[in-house]
Write a protein that holds these residues in place. Structure first.
Motif, PDB file in Angstrom:
ATOM      1  N   SER A 176      -0.041  15.942 -24.311  1.00 51.17           N
ATOM      2  CA  SER A 176      -0.118  17.072 -23.398  1.00 51.17           C
ATOM      3  C   SER A 176      -1.421  17.096 -22.690  1.00 51.17           C
ATOM      4  O   SER A 176      -2.317  16.332 -23.074  1.00 51.17           O
TER       5      SER A 176
ATOM      6  N   THR B 247      -3.711  20.060 -20.768  1.00 49.77           N
ATOM      7  CA  THR B 247      -3.951  21.314 -20.610  1.00 49.77           C
ATOM      8  C   THR B 247      -5.023  21.866 -19.931  1.00 49.77           C
ATOM      9  O   THR B 247      -6.302  21.427 -19.972  1.00 49.77           O
TER      10      THR B 247
ATOM     11  N   ALA C 272       4.092  18.456 -14.646  1.00 53.81           N
ATOM     12  CA  ALA C 272       5.107  18.666 -15.780  1.00 53.81           C
ATOM     13  C   ALA C 272       6.379  17.899 -15.689  1.00 53.81           C
ATOM     14  O   ALA C 272       6.905  17.265 -16.318  1.00 53.81           O
TER      15      ALA C 272
ATOM     16  N   ARG D  19       3.645  16.746 -21.519  1.00 52.05           N
ATOM     17  CA  ARG D  19       3.601  18.261 -21.273  1.00 52.05           C
ATOM     18  C   ARG D  19       2.430  18.770 -20.549  1.00 52.05           C
ATOM     19  O   ARG D  19       1.207  18.212 -20.982  1.00 52.05           O
TER      20      ARG D  19
ATOM     21  N   ASN E  90       0.245  22.156 -19.199  1.00 49.97           N
ATOM     22  CA  ASN E  90       0.298  23.633 -19.343  1.00 49.97           C
ATOM     23  C   ASN E  90      -1.172  24.103 -18.547  1.00 49.97           C
ATOM     24  O   ASN E  90      -1.956  23.252 -18.456  1.00 49.97           O
TER      25      ASN E  90
ATOM     26  N   THR F 230       6.125  23.460 -21.819  1.00 44.92           N
ATOM     27  CA  THR F 230       5.345  22.751 -20.422  1.00 44.92           C
ATOM     28  C   THR F 230       5.739  23.629 -19.284  1.00 44.92           C
ATOM     29  O   THR F 230       6.664  24.240 -19.046  1.00 44.92           O
TER      30      THR F 230
END
Length: 237
Positions: free
Chosen positions: A126, A128, A160, A167, A169, A224
């Motif tokens: 991911s 973020t 995304a 993912r 975010n 996500t």
């Protein structure tokens, strides 16, 4: 494989997240512009029985720094960006220096894009980002910051899809008691007390509140393209 890279991990919310992850046994590399601040953070974070802590000096607003950062990493599970520089960005638009606005956009938005550009193919879990309440509750004195933070949501939506299954975010904090407030010409404690009376949570945030939100997004494999608001109810007051 590197477990987690935190860009902006030398202080505030990034430091709190590093502390949380290290206590769970996660290996963490913190990244920032100040070698002295990173060294101080490393001394504070190193604990027997915890994950390993590393440091890299880099400026996410400089493409060559971001490229070099990820060239040093074969694979990384999670990348978190908490870096921010609010120096001089608050005030009426007519009074704000264009160079200051450009610097903010280059760091906050273009820097976030550069992270995705050079992390692509290396990050496995991911990415973020960190926006903020002013994207959703502008007050007339933070317009360029609100614009930059708001744009991060659209960036995350696009990435995304583009980087899936990685993912992407965004955590959007409300007012959080971090060192960034020391850059602002205001009575911090009086402002915090006034806001706390209006918030449903009846307090401003702490760095650990935001660290928990980052951790939730990092470790939930079904989230996500999402903005997670951690603002004590600020958006509804």
């Amino acid at each position: 494989m590197t477990d987690t890279i935190i860009i902006g991990g030398g202080s505030g919310m990034g430091l709190a997240l590093a502390r949380t992850l290290l206590a769970q046994g996660t290996d963490v590399t913190i990244v920032g512009r100040s070698a002295d601040r990173l060294a101080k953070a490393r001394t504070e974070l190193e604990r027997p029985g915890h994950g390993r802590i590393g440091t890299i000096t880099a400026d996410m607003g400089r493409e060559e720094d971001v490229a070099e950062l990820f060239a040093r990493v074969e694979k990384v599970e999670h990348v978190v960006v908490t870096a921010a520089d609010a120096t001089g960005v608050y005030g009426p638009t007519a009074d704000l220096a264009t160079a200051t606005a450009r610097t903010l956009i280059e760091t906050k938005l273009l820097g976030a894009w550069l992270v995705a550009k050079y992390a692509a193919g290396r990050v496995t879990g991911s990415i973020t980002y960190t926006s903020g309440i002013n994207a959703y509750r502008p007050n007339g004195a933070n317009t360029i910051m609100a614009a930059a933070n708001g744009a991060l949501a659209s960036l995350a939506y696009g990435l995304a899809i583009e980087l899936a299954p990685v993912r992407v975010n965004v955590v959007s904090p409300g007012w959080v008691d971090t060192p960034i407030w020391d850059q602002l010409a205001m009575d911090k404690q009086a402002a915090f007390a006034e806001l706390a009376e209006r918030l449903p949570a009846r307090r401003v945030g702490a760095p650990d509140d935001i660290a928990q939100a980052f951790s939730a997004l990092m470790h939930n494999g079904f989230i996500t393209g999402t903005v997670l608001h951690v603002d004590g109810g600020h958006r509804i007051t």
